[in-house]
Design a protein around this motif. Sequence first.
Motif, mmCIF file in Angstrom:
data_model
loop_
_atom_site.group_PDB
_atom_site.id
_atom_site.type_symbol
_atom_site.label_atom_id
_atom_site.label_comp_id
_atom_site.label_asym_id
_atom_site.label_seq_id
_atom_site.Cartn_x
_atom_site.Cartn_y
_atom_site.Cartn_z
ATOM 1 N N HIS A 27 70.256 -33.518 38.648
ATOM 2 C CA HIS A 27 68.949 -33.068 38.144
ATOM 3 C C HIS A 27 68.443 -31.868 38.948
ATOM 4 C CE1 HIS A 27 68.973 -36.798 35.895
ATOM 5 N NE2 HIS A 27 69.262 -37.424 37.027
ATOM 6 N N PRO A 28 69.162 -30.764 38.942
ATOM 7 C CA PRO A 28 68.774 -29.618 39.779
ATOM 8 C C PRO A 28 67.398 -29.045 39.448
ATOM 9 C CG PRO A 28 70.461 -28.985 38.206
ATOM 10 C CD PRO A 28 70.321 -30.474 38.111
ATOM 11 N N ASP A 29 66.971 -29.203 38.204
ATOM 12 C CA ASP A 29 65.668 -28.659 37.806
ATOM 13 C C ASP A 29 64.485 -29.429 38.386
ATOM 14 O OD1 ASP A 29 66.741 -30.682 36.123
ATOM 15 O OD2 ASP A 29 65.222 -30.276 34.608
ATOM 16 N N CYS A 30 64.746 -30.572 39.006
ATOM 17 C CA CYS A 30 63.671 -31.393 39.577
ATOM 18 C C CYS A 30 63.421 -31.094 41.054
ATOM 19 C CB CYS A 30 64.011 -32.872 39.417
ATOM 20 S SG CYS A 30 64.068 -33.418 37.704
ATOM 21 N N PHE A 31 64.177 -30.174 41.623
ATOM 22 C CA PHE A 31 64.096 -29.918 43.058
ATOM 23 C C PHE A 31 63.974 -28.431 43.336
ATOM 24 C CE2 PHE A 31 66.415 -33.844 42.483
ATOM 25 C CZ PHE A 31 65.841 -34.692 43.414
ATOM 26 N N GLY A 32 63.401 -28.117 44.473
ATOM 27 C CA GLY A 32 63.353 -26.731 44.919
ATOM 28 C C GLY A 32 64.585 -26.365 45.726
ATOM 29 N N ALA A 33 65.339 -27.361 46.158
ATOM 30 C CA ALA A 33 66.538 -27.137 46.967
ATOM 31 C C ALA A 33 67.751 -26.940 46.059
ATOM 32 C CB ALA A 33 66.768 -28.320 47.896
ATOM 33 N N ASN A 34 68.786 -26.354 46.625
ATOM 34 C CA ASN A 34 70.020 -26.070 45.914
ATOM 35 C C ASN A 34 71.102 -27.060 46.361
ATOM 36 O OD1 ASN A 34 72.802 -24.635 46.151
ATOM 37 N ND2 ASN A 34 71.699 -23.508 44.557
ATOM 38 N N TYR A 35 71.835 -27.653 45.398
ATOM 39 C CA TYR A 35 72.856 -28.644 45.711
ATOM 40 C C TYR A 35 73.894 -28.107 46.691
ATOM 41 C CZ TYR A 35 77.045 -31.465 45.257
ATOM 42 O OH TYR A 35 78.171 -32.206 45.536
ATOM 43 N N GLU A 36 74.465 -26.952 46.397
ATOM 44 C CA GLU A 36 75.532 -26.401 47.249
ATOM 45 C C GLU A 36 75.045 -26.133 48.667
ATOM 46 O OE1 GLU A 36 78.838 -25.958 47.316
ATOM 47 O OE2 GLU A 36 78.835 -27.114 45.471
ATOM 48 N N GLU A 37 73.855 -25.580 48.788
ATOM 49 C CA GLU A 37 73.315 -25.310 50.126
ATOM 50 C C GLU A 37 73.084 -26.609 50.887
ATOM 51 O OE1 GLU A 37 69.812 -22.944 49.602
ATOM 52 O OE2 GLU A 37 70.944 -21.230 48.837
ATOM 53 N N GLN A 38 72.530 -27.604 50.222
ATOM 54 C CA GLN A 38 72.270 -28.884 50.876
ATOM 55 C C GLN A 38 73.570 -29.622 51.200
ATOM 56 O OE1 GLN A 38 68.984 -30.451 51.636
ATOM 57 N NE2 GLN A 38 68.768 -28.237 51.674
ATOM 58 N N ARG A 39 74.566 -29.512 50.324
ATOM 59 C CA ARG A 39 75.853 -30.173 50.535
ATOM 60 C C ARG A 39 76.542 -29.658 51.794
ATOM 61 N NH1 ARG A 39 81.118 -29.527 49.609
ATOM 62 N NH2 ARG A 39 80.896 -27.455 48.745
ATOM 63 N N GLN A 40 76.336 -28.393 52.095
ATOM 64 C CA GLN A 40 76.984 -27.780 53.261
ATOM 65 C C GLN A 40 76.252 -28.093 54.571
ATOM 66 O OE1 GLN A 40 77.704 -23.628 52.437
ATOM 67 N NE2 GLN A 40 78.547 -24.104 50.431
ATOM 68 N N GLN A 41 75.066 -28.664 54.472
ATOM 69 C CA GLN A 41 74.324 -29.015 55.686
ATOM 70 C C GLN A 41 74.964 -30.246 56.343
ATOM 71 O OE1 GLN A 41 71.802 -27.441 57.100
ATOM 72 N NE2 GLN A 41 71.615 -25.927 55.482
ATOM 73 N N PRO A 42 75.076 -30.231 57.657
ATOM 74 C CA PRO A 42 75.607 -31.421 58.327
ATOM 75 C C PRO A 42 74.621 -32.578 58.229
ATOM 76 C CG PRO A 42 74.797 -29.846 59.933
ATOM 77 C CD PRO A 42 74.696 -29.181 58.585
ATOM 78 N N THR A 43 75.130 -33.770 58.380
ATOM 79 C CA THR A 43 74.275 -34.964 58.347
ATOM 80 C C THR A 43 73.149 -34.828 59.356
ATOM 81 O OG1 THR A 43 76.132 -36.301 57.631
ATOM 82 C CG2 THR A 43 74.262 -37.479 58.557
ATOM 83 N N MET A 44 73.422 -34.189 60.477
ATOM 84 C CA MET A 44 72.423 -33.995 61.526
ATOM 85 C C MET A 44 71.193 -33.259 60.983
ATOM 86 S SD MET A 44 73.026 -32.177 65.234
ATOM 87 C CE MET A 44 73.696 -30.701 64.481
ATOM 88 N N HIS A 45 71.387 -32.355 60.030
ATOM 89 C CA HIS A 45 70.269 -31.623 59.409
ATOM 90 C C HIS A 45 69.309 -32.611 58.736
ATOM 91 C CE1 HIS A 45 68.061 -28.823 56.844
ATOM 92 N NE2 HIS A 45 68.390 -29.602 55.830
#
Length: 63
Positions: A27-45
Amino acid sequence: MEVTIRALTPADIPAYRDIRLESLRLHPDCFGANYEEQRQQPTMHFDAQHCQPKPATHYVGGV
């Protein structure tokens, strides 16, 4: 059905990250964040962003 609402802890981060990424992907239209950018963030983020107390922001999970 009993529901418990509580603040997320560092132990919740892997599950929270999985749920958030799935939500962003489906549901990308429900968020201000981007899937690919968030996916690349480490769990620590996610740990730093969601489990450190902030005065006006609270993240809760229901089980």
